[in-house]
Design a protein around this motif. Sequence first.
Motif, short mmCIF file in Angstrom:
data_model
loop_
_atom_site.label_atom_id
_atom_site.label_comp_id
_atom_site.label_asym_id
_atom_site.label_seq_id
_atom_site.Cartn_x
_atom_site.Cartn_y
_atom_site.Cartn_z
N ALA A 37 0.83 -1.06 0.07
CA ALA A 37 0.05 -0.07 0.02
C ALA A 37 0.88 1.49 0.12
CB ALA A 37 -0.86 0.00 1.50
N PHE A 38 0.61 2.18 -0.67
CA PHE A 38 1.25 3.50 -0.65
C PHE A 38 0.23 4.61 0.05
CE2 PHE A 38 -1.04 3.85 -4.64
CZ PHE A 38 -1.57 5.05 -4.67
N THR A 39 0.76 5.29 0.75
CA THR A 39 0.08 6.52 1.38
C THR A 39 0.41 7.65 1.44
OG1 THR A 39 0.94 5.90 3.68
CG2 THR A 39 -0.77 4.54 2.90
N ALA A 40 0.22 8.60 2.30
CA ALA A 40 0.97 9.90 2.36
C ALA A 40 2.27 9.63 3.45
CB ALA A 40 0.05 10.91 3.31
N MET A 41 2.41 8.34 3.77
CA MET A 41 3.52 7.99 4.60
C MET A 41 4.37 6.86 3.55
SD MET A 41 1.55 7.13 8.21
CE MET A 41 0.75 5.65 7.47
N PRO A 42 5.43 6.70 3.99
CA PRO A 42 6.30 5.63 3.50
C PRO A 42 5.41 4.22 3.32
CG PRO A 42 7.88 6.48 5.06
CD PRO A 42 6.59 6.97 5.26
N PRO A 43 5.52 3.57 2.24
CA PRO A 43 4.66 2.29 1.90
C PRO A 43 4.90 1.21 2.71
CG PRO A 43 6.47 2.41 0.25
CD PRO A 43 6.33 3.71 0.97
N TYR A 44 3.84 0.29 2.98
CA TYR A 44 4.03 -1.00 3.86
C TYR A 44 3.46 -2.11 3.04
CZ TYR A 44 -0.87 1.13 4.64
OH TYR A 44 -1.99 1.56 4.17
N SER A 45 3.64 -3.36 3.66
CA SER A 45 3.16 -4.58 3.27
C SER A 45 1.76 -4.97 3.95
CB SER A 45 4.06 -5.51 3.24
OG SER A 45 5.37 -5.32 2.56
N GLN A 46 0.87 -5.70 3.09
CA GLN A 46 -0.25 -6.13 3.66
C GLN A 46 -0.33 -7.39 3.57
OE1 GLN A 46 -3.28 -4.14 1.15
NE2 GLN A 46 -3.68 -2.54 2.84
N LEU A 47 -0.75 -7.89 4.86
CA LEU A 47 -0.84 -9.52 5.20
C LEU A 47 -2.63 -9.61 5.26
CD1 LEU A 47 -0.17 -12.36 6.20
CD2 LEU A 47 -0.33 -11.18 8.52
N VAL A 48 -2.82 -10.77 4.37
CA VAL A 48 -4.28 -11.03 4.50
C VAL A 48 -4.51 -12.21 5.16
CG1 VAL A 48 -6.42 -11.43 2.95
CG2 VAL A 48 -4.46 -9.64 2.25
N VAL A 49 -5.05 -12.35 6.23
CA VAL A 49 -5.28 -13.49 7.07
C VAL A 49 -6.79 -13.88 6.63
CG1 VAL A 49 -5.31 -14.82 9.34
CG2 VAL A 49 -3.52 -12.85 8.67
N HIS A 50 -6.87 -14.91 5.89
CA HIS A 50 -8.26 -15.39 5.64
C HIS A 50 -9.02 -16.30 6.72
CE1 HIS A 50 -5.65 -18.88 4.46
NE2 HIS A 50 -6.70 -19.59 4.76
N GLY A 51 -10.48 -16.22 6.57
CA GLY A 51 -11.23 -16.93 7.37
C GLY A 51 -11.81 -18.14 6.67
#
Length: 399
Positions: free
Chosen positions: A132-146
């Motif tokens: 993800a990119f934002t108004a901050m430095p980017p980060y990774s996303q973890l998608v934990v599924h149900g």
Amino acid sequence: MKQKSKSLMILGLALGLSISNGIAQQANVNLEFDPQRDKEGLIPFSARINSPEVHDDRTVTFRLIAPEAKEVKLAGIALLTGLGKGNEPIPFSKNQEGVWTLTVGPLPADIYAYHFHIDGVQVTDPSNTYAAFTAMPPYSQLVVHGDGPAFYDAKQVPHGNVTRHVYHSEVTDGEREMYVYTPPGYSANKKYPVLYLLGGSGELPSNWIFDGRANFIMDNLLAEGKAKPMIIAVPNNQVLHRNHPEHTELTFDIFEKELKNHVIPLVDQNYSTIQTPKGRALSGLSMGGRHSMFVGFRSLDQFANFGILSAGDTEPETSLSYFLNDPEINQKVDYLFIGQGTAEANGFFGARVEALVNALEAHEIEHEYYDGGHGGHDWSTWRHLLYYRFLPNLWQKLD
């Protein structure tokens, strides 16, 4: 040649690249609810290794190839909150091939932001295609599924449209953007209420779509018969540098001009809207919640509905005296929602919210307060608040 092939095979097994090890796919073909689950035994395109790998027991394995690194840690307040680890990064272990590995969890099914700290440097996970990119430095996303799609996932239901508008602002003297969601079946022959939804200090308008999943949440609520059709406008409420020394003193006045001079007129000119206070709502998270208070509460000629998410003020009797002491406030406001995450209620942000709620109660101002979910000051909370309380209860007094 045979010896070289054998060595490569052994290295591949050591790195966790074999099909039999059950590696996440991150195929990015469909809008999957479980994109980091073992399905095809393939590594992400252009990646060197699979990371993260989400197992069906909701534990997660992270991997990094960094043979020269001295220390690797897992960081990110959203993920650490989900793990109940506070804000202390968690160290990886390294094998003889220079592969760093860490397995954590189980975690509640949700979407979590995270980083790696490599020898003290904050970086995204280089093998994760979900970033993800934002108004901050980017980060990774973890998608934990149900066990199936969640309330924020794309389901097989009618979907609304999201349009990106680019316009010139005389307030900020430049080109700006805004995203507008229209519900499935939108018709210019019908008038719709409008929710103006704002981000926080680190958000761009796109974050309410890609991190907040506001459009999918709205699609699912409509399909379930739990909310009324509405337009959702997501403007950019970054109106000056967030580290400006006078940000607090300047931001509310500037954003009020942007909202009234450009944002609302653009929406009303391009969409079929209810152009009265009862047909408009202003809501936001964190900084956006404060914009909703300090701009919205003094703009009752424009808004009669408010959602204050993870925001408040420690001195409301001073900063909001005009609102708190208005003898007709309960007639002017249709719906006032105050919400935060369960895990943030005991911290700094919780104190601001508590002070606001106490002031509203002291002045007998009608409102709904709710804290829920397992998240802290992060998207887990804001998605939860949107789906479970704010959107379903919005427009109940609208004829």
